[in-house]
Scaffold this active site. Structure first.
Site, PDB file in Angstrom:
ATOM      1  N   GLU A  47      -8.275 -13.047   1.334  1.00 33.98           N
ATOM      2  CA  GLU A  47      -7.869 -13.503   2.697  1.00 33.98           C
ATOM      3  C   GLU A  47      -8.526 -12.227   3.581  1.00 33.98           C
ATOM      4  OE1 GLU A  47      -3.099 -12.044   3.068  1.00 33.98           O
ATOM      5  OE2 GLU A  47      -4.170 -10.829   2.415  1.00 33.98           O
ATOM      6  N   ARG A  49      -7.485 -10.873   7.512  1.00 28.18           N
ATOM      7  CA  ARG A  49      -5.955 -10.144   8.087  1.00 28.18           C
ATOM      8  C   ARG A  49      -6.039 -10.313   9.536  1.00 28.18           C
ATOM      9  NH1 ARG A  49      -1.696  -7.405   5.737  1.00 28.18           N
ATOM     10  NH2 ARG A  49      -1.706  -7.193   8.387  1.00 28.18           N
ATOM     11  N   ARG A  78      -0.219 -11.483  10.144  1.00 33.78           N
ATOM     12  CA  ARG A  78       0.992 -11.372   9.834  1.00 33.78           C
ATOM     13  C   ARG A  78       2.182 -10.812  11.030  1.00 33.78           C
ATOM     14  NH1 ARG A  78       2.370 -13.041   5.830  1.00 33.78           N
ATOM     15  NH2 ARG A  78       1.124 -12.049   4.693  1.00 33.78           N
ATOM     16  N   HIS A 136       8.441 -10.539   2.401  1.00 35.94           N
ATOM     17  CA  HIS A 136       8.226  -8.899   2.281  1.00 35.94           C
ATOM     18  C   HIS A 136       8.841  -7.677   2.421  1.00 35.94           C
ATOM     19  CE1 HIS A 136       4.058 -10.870   3.406  1.00 35.94           C
ATOM     20  NE2 HIS A 136       3.592  -9.581   2.516  1.00 35.94           N
ATOM     21  N   LYS A 163       5.200 -16.730  -1.882  1.00 33.43           N
ATOM     22  CA  LYS A 163       4.881 -15.033  -2.348  1.00 33.43           C
ATOM     23  C   LYS A 163       5.739 -13.979  -1.589  1.00 33.43           C
ATOM     24  CE  LYS A 163       1.855 -11.090  -0.276  1.00 33.43           C
ATOM     25  NZ  LYS A 163       0.853 -11.071   1.103  1.00 33.43           N
ATOM     26  N   ARG A 202       0.830  -5.436 -10.869  1.00 33.33           N
ATOM     27  CA  ARG A 202       0.636  -6.665 -10.630  1.00 33.33           C
ATOM     28  C   ARG A 202       0.020  -7.793 -11.886  1.00 33.33           C
ATOM     29  NH1 ARG A 202      -0.822  -6.073  -4.661  1.00 33.33           N
ATOM     30  NH2 ARG A 202       0.853  -4.555  -4.140  1.00 33.33           N
ATOM     31  N   GLN A 225      -2.168  -1.398  -5.167  1.00 36.98           N
ATOM     32  CA  GLN A 225      -2.789  -2.299  -4.825  1.00 36.98           C
ATOM     33  C   GLN A 225      -4.490  -1.885  -5.758  1.00 36.98           C
ATOM     34  OE1 GLN A 225      -4.338  -3.649  -1.053  1.00 36.98           O
ATOM     35  NE2 GLN A 225      -3.102  -5.344  -1.831  1.00 36.98           N
TER      36      GLN A 225
END
Length: 238
Positions: A47, A49, A78, A136, A163, A202, A225
């Site tokens: 990804e 960003r 974003r 989010h 997502k 996760r 994460q």
């Protein structure tokens, strides 16, 4: 390079995939220096960003070309209300993504921005790039009603996947995400938790059906994460 990666569609995967997040030039340099074998062992998708990389499209393209990147690319710019550092203006965020569409297999935009960014959705899908809508919440995990509302809005908005990333304050919050993830949905779904329950979530959510599961390359850019390579290793054992 574009032809090589564009033939791959992560949304058709039958196993949980690992997304390696590249939020800054340091992570990009780390990625570019990896061997093809190490990249393959690190993640299935990267990804970019774009809102935090803040690099001209030509410069970013040059780095990826020189590095001979063959890993499928997800592009994101974003909205600031959902953790971004880009513009509040949809047209400006679209302007970050459009010049690099030919390198992407997937783009991610906020569900809240789907109507404003409808031209980008149509343009991406016209060239075979799938579009994921994201939701989010960096403070809480909303009710199942709110989460289902976001998911149900995505298909009529023309999106291909959803997502959901929320902050987990309790085991009950994780249970709520597990329930949503394990249900049958018309679109592919990716879910993840943030905070002290983030790493556990996760793995559990990937087992429950979350398709794209995010880890970091370089340094973490979200609470909870895993390092991408470790996450991919663990997902292979589920």
């Amino acid at each position: 390079m574009a032809q090589l990666v564009s033939s791959q569609n992560p949304l058709s995967s039958t196993r949980p995939l690992t997304v390696g997040v590249i939020p800054d030039s340091s992570a990009l340099t780390t990625w570019a220096a990896m061997s093809p074998a190490k990249r393959s062992a690190t993640c299935d998708v990267i990804e970019l960003r774009l809102d935090t990389l803040k690099m001209p499209a030509s410069e970013l393209r040059a780095v990826l070309t020189q590095a001979e990147n063959a890993t499928p690319i997800l592009l994101t710019a974003r909205h600031p209300a959902e953790g971004g550092q880009g513009s509040l203006i949809a047209a400006e965020r679209m302007g970050m993504i459009e010049p690099l569409l030919d390198l992407a297999v997937l783009i991610d935009l906020e569900i809240r921005s789907a109507m404003e960014m409808a031209p980008l959705i149509k343009k991406a899908q016209a060239v075979g790039v799938k579009v994921m809508g994201s939701f989010h919440d960096f403070q809480t995990t909303p009710s199942e009603e709110v989460l289902r509302g976001a998911i149900n809005f995505a298909q009529p908005a023309g999106l291909d996947a959803v997502k959901i990333a929320t902050f987990l304050n309790s085991p009950a919050d994780l249970t709520r995400l597990i329930t949503i993830t394990a249900e049958s949905h018309r679109l592919r779904l990716s879910t993840m938790g943030m905070g002290s329950w983030g790493r556990v979530s996760r793995l559990v959510l990937a087992k429950a059906g979350s398709l794209l599961n995010y880890g970091f390359i370089g340094e973490s850019n979200a609470p909870g994460q895993w390092p991408a390579a470790r996450l991919k290793e663990l997902l292979a054992e589920l």
